[in-house]
Design a protein around this motif. Sequence first.
Motif, mmCIF file in Angstrom:
data_model
loop_
_atom_site.group_PDB
_atom_site.id
_atom_site.type_symbol
_atom_site.label_atom_id
_atom_site.label_comp_id
_atom_site.label_asym_id
_atom_site.label_seq_id
_atom_site.Cartn_x
_atom_site.Cartn_y
_atom_site.Cartn_z
ATOM 1 N N TYR A 196 11.756 6.459 -0.684
ATOM 2 C CA TYR A 196 10.474 6.493 0.102
ATOM 3 C C TYR A 196 10.756 5.823 1.428
ATOM 4 O O TYR A 196 11.705 5.029 1.696
ATOM 5 N N THR A 197 9.800 6.267 2.255
ATOM 6 C CA THR A 197 9.730 5.620 3.821
ATOM 7 C C THR A 197 9.216 3.994 3.442
ATOM 8 O O THR A 197 8.131 3.956 2.840
ATOM 9 N N VAL A 198 9.590 3.266 4.150
ATOM 10 C CA VAL A 198 8.778 1.952 4.067
ATOM 11 C C VAL A 198 8.761 1.253 5.527
ATOM 12 O O VAL A 198 9.429 1.599 6.799
ATOM 13 N N GLU A 199 7.736 0.517 5.536
ATOM 14 C CA GLU A 199 7.122 0.001 6.743
ATOM 15 C C GLU A 199 6.555 -1.504 6.718
ATOM 16 O O GLU A 199 5.871 -1.497 5.405
ATOM 17 N N GLU A 200 6.569 -2.208 7.497
ATOM 18 C CA GLU A 200 5.960 -3.582 7.632
ATOM 19 C C GLU A 200 5.005 -3.376 8.731
ATOM 20 O O GLU A 200 5.629 -3.471 9.998
ATOM 21 N N THR A 201 3.690 -3.480 8.651
ATOM 22 C CA THR A 201 2.892 -3.381 9.720
ATOM 23 C C THR A 201 1.555 -4.012 9.428
ATOM 24 O O THR A 201 1.303 -4.515 8.316
ATOM 25 N N MET A 202 0.789 -3.968 10.487
ATOM 26 C CA MET A 202 -0.618 -4.662 10.387
ATOM 27 C C MET A 202 -1.829 -3.445 9.674
ATOM 28 O O MET A 202 -1.606 -2.454 10.086
ATOM 29 N N ILE A 203 -2.417 -4.143 8.718
ATOM 30 C CA ILE A 203 -3.373 -3.387 7.965
ATOM 31 C C ILE A 203 -4.523 -4.029 7.930
ATOM 32 O O ILE A 203 -4.692 -5.380 7.605
ATOM 33 N N SER A 204 -5.499 -3.242 8.396
ATOM 34 C CA SER A 204 -7.106 -4.016 8.370
ATOM 35 C C SER A 204 -7.765 -3.631 7.220
ATOM 36 O O SER A 204 -7.597 -2.607 6.656
ATOM 37 N N ILE A 205 -8.923 -4.094 6.948
ATOM 38 C CA ILE A 205 -9.608 -3.834 6.052
ATOM 39 C C ILE A 205 -10.306 -2.692 6.267
ATOM 40 O O ILE A 205 -10.317 -1.724 5.126
ATOM 41 N N PHE B 225 0.832 -1.193 -0.104
ATOM 42 C CA PHE B 225 0.152 -0.118 -0.044
ATOM 43 C C PHE B 225 0.924 1.237 0.041
ATOM 44 O O PHE B 225 1.896 1.278 0.725
ATOM 45 N N VAL B 226 0.343 2.037 -0.919
ATOM 46 C CA VAL B 226 1.292 3.583 -0.912
ATOM 47 C C VAL B 226 0.309 4.541 -0.281
ATOM 48 O O VAL B 226 -0.669 4.774 -0.670
ATOM 49 N N LYS B 227 1.005 5.129 0.816
ATOM 50 C CA LYS B 227 0.352 6.133 1.266
ATOM 51 C C LYS B 227 0.962 7.569 1.094
ATOM 52 O O LYS B 227 2.155 7.776 0.808
ATOM 53 N N THR C 32 3.606 -2.649 3.621
ATOM 54 C CA THR C 32 3.270 -4.074 3.459
ATOM 55 C C THR C 32 2.873 -4.654 4.712
ATOM 56 O O THR C 32 3.510 -4.633 5.632
ATOM 57 N N PRO C 33 1.678 -5.421 4.701
ATOM 58 C CA PRO C 33 1.402 -6.306 5.779
ATOM 59 C C PRO C 33 3.007 -7.206 6.467
ATOM 60 O O PRO C 33 3.485 -7.728 5.690
ATOM 61 N N LYS C 34 3.113 -6.985 7.958
ATOM 62 C CA LYS C 34 4.324 -7.628 8.519
ATOM 63 C C LYS C 34 3.981 -9.152 8.204
ATOM 64 O O LYS C 34 3.095 -9.453 8.589
ATOM 65 N N LEU D 63 11.151 -3.888 -0.525
ATOM 66 C CA LEU D 63 11.368 -3.021 0.657
ATOM 67 C C LEU D 63 12.650 -2.169 0.373
ATOM 68 O O LEU D 63 12.768 -1.154 0.836
ATOM 69 N N SER D 64 13.593 -3.008 -0.259
ATOM 70 C CA SER D 64 15.001 -2.288 -0.543
ATOM 71 C C SER D 64 14.813 -1.350 -1.622
ATOM 72 O O SER D 64 15.344 -0.171 -1.548
ATOM 73 N N VAL D 65 14.210 -1.654 -2.536
ATOM 74 C CA VAL D 65 14.173 -0.881 -3.977
ATOM 75 C C VAL D 65 13.466 0.428 -3.369
ATOM 76 O O VAL D 65 13.777 1.466 -3.886
ATOM 77 N N ALA D 66 12.310 0.314 -2.751
ATOM 78 C CA ALA D 66 11.544 1.588 -2.263
ATOM 79 C C ALA D 66 12.314 2.409 -1.490
ATOM 80 O O ALA D 66 12.416 3.662 -1.788
ATOM 81 N N ALA D 67 13.012 1.651 -0.398
ATOM 82 C CA ALA D 67 13.843 2.657 0.004
ATOM 83 C C ALA D 67 15.111 3.454 -0.595
ATOM 84 O O ALA D 67 15.507 4.490 -0.239
ATOM 85 N N ASP D 68 15.675 2.515 -1.522
ATOM 86 C CA ASP D 68 16.660 3.250 -2.380
ATOM 87 C C ASP D 68 15.901 4.485 -3.202
ATOM 88 O O ASP D 68 16.802 5.215 -3.677
ATOM 89 N N LEU D 69 14.913 4.259 -3.585
ATOM 90 C CA LEU D 69 14.300 5.376 -4.129
ATOM 91 C C LEU D 69 13.884 6.497 -3.580
ATOM 92 O O LEU D 69 13.399 7.581 -3.965
#
Length: 361
Positions: free
Chosen positions: A278-287, A241-243, A253-255, A270-276
């Motif tokens: 962007y902030t990257v996160e692995e976390t829980m995402i609900s519906i 998901f991109v915010k 992305t869901p952890k 996760l590595s490519v996005a950080a290289d570009l």
Amino acid sequence: MSIKITPSTHPVSAAERVEKLANPGFGKYYTDHMVVAQWTENDGWGQAELKAYAPISLDPAAMVFHYGQEIFEGLKAYRQPDGGIALFRPEANAARFARSARRLALPELPVESFLDSIYALVKQDASWVPDKVGESLYLRPFMFANEVGLGVRPANRALYMLIATPAGAYFNPANAVTVWISTEYVRAAQGGTGEAKCGGNYAASLVAQKAAAKQGCDQVVWIDAKERKWVEEMGGMNLFFVKGSGSNATVITPKLTGTLLPGITRDSILSVAADLGYTVEETMISIDDWRDGVASGEITEIFACGTAAVVSPVGTAKSSMGTWVTGDGTPGVITMQIRNTLLGIQHGTIADTHHWMKKVL
């Protein structure tokens, strides 16, 4: 494990191969050779053989048919600018193959043996690797119990095999897919086989995929088995998901919780996005997070990823709670930037700063 090379006496002609590579599809054609190796509890791994691709013979009482002891992997070989061929992170697939084997009570194939088989087949069938960007030679290593018997226990015989198929685009990246969020079925539970790449996980997903198709959707999205609200995977792929937008965007992305497949493409993104930047996160995402984030505009893009599809944009989500469209429903700018960057690394047109690519030829 040594590999005996027995070349096919009837390989596909060069003209026929060129014709097939013009429109390879996915899993439509197979290369001239395969690798086979037998394991027994008493003797361990025997000599592997690279030989002509052909059907195999199994006893009707082979234990794989009855108790599902089977695992597989998927990885790709890419044509490089100099005409050579390189593999994308094959050692990561080798390690995951061993983890899956442990979970399914199958013998672990040593990482070195796994890699040797991959390199041998790619070298032998190098002419099957497509030239176009976005296309590749998809490699499918798999292992299954071939002991004859109906006793419910770990098999004392297993067969390792490796086949390859030229692959075009799994999804059309120009079109965002529509997904169905399943609240009736679950993919995996804590303590189950969710982290393993085994056929049973995919077999159990097909009924939900049929339900998604009935709703006019391309794929199904899984939620967790316990609380039935946390987003996990899309079909056999990981979700992102991109915010936000621009340089301030966050890629989420869901952890990994023990029920999700630890995707190698997921880890790479996760590595490519950080290289570009962007902030990257692995976390829980609900519906609810998904629906409300799209409604407010906080979630601006969604995409799925995996070895076969690389990156697949997600436009519309449907569920029993309603339908919502991310952005204008088309592939997002950041999604396509990440996809093109990853493909550039794989095809050798963008610097491989993580040393992911392993040269074969």
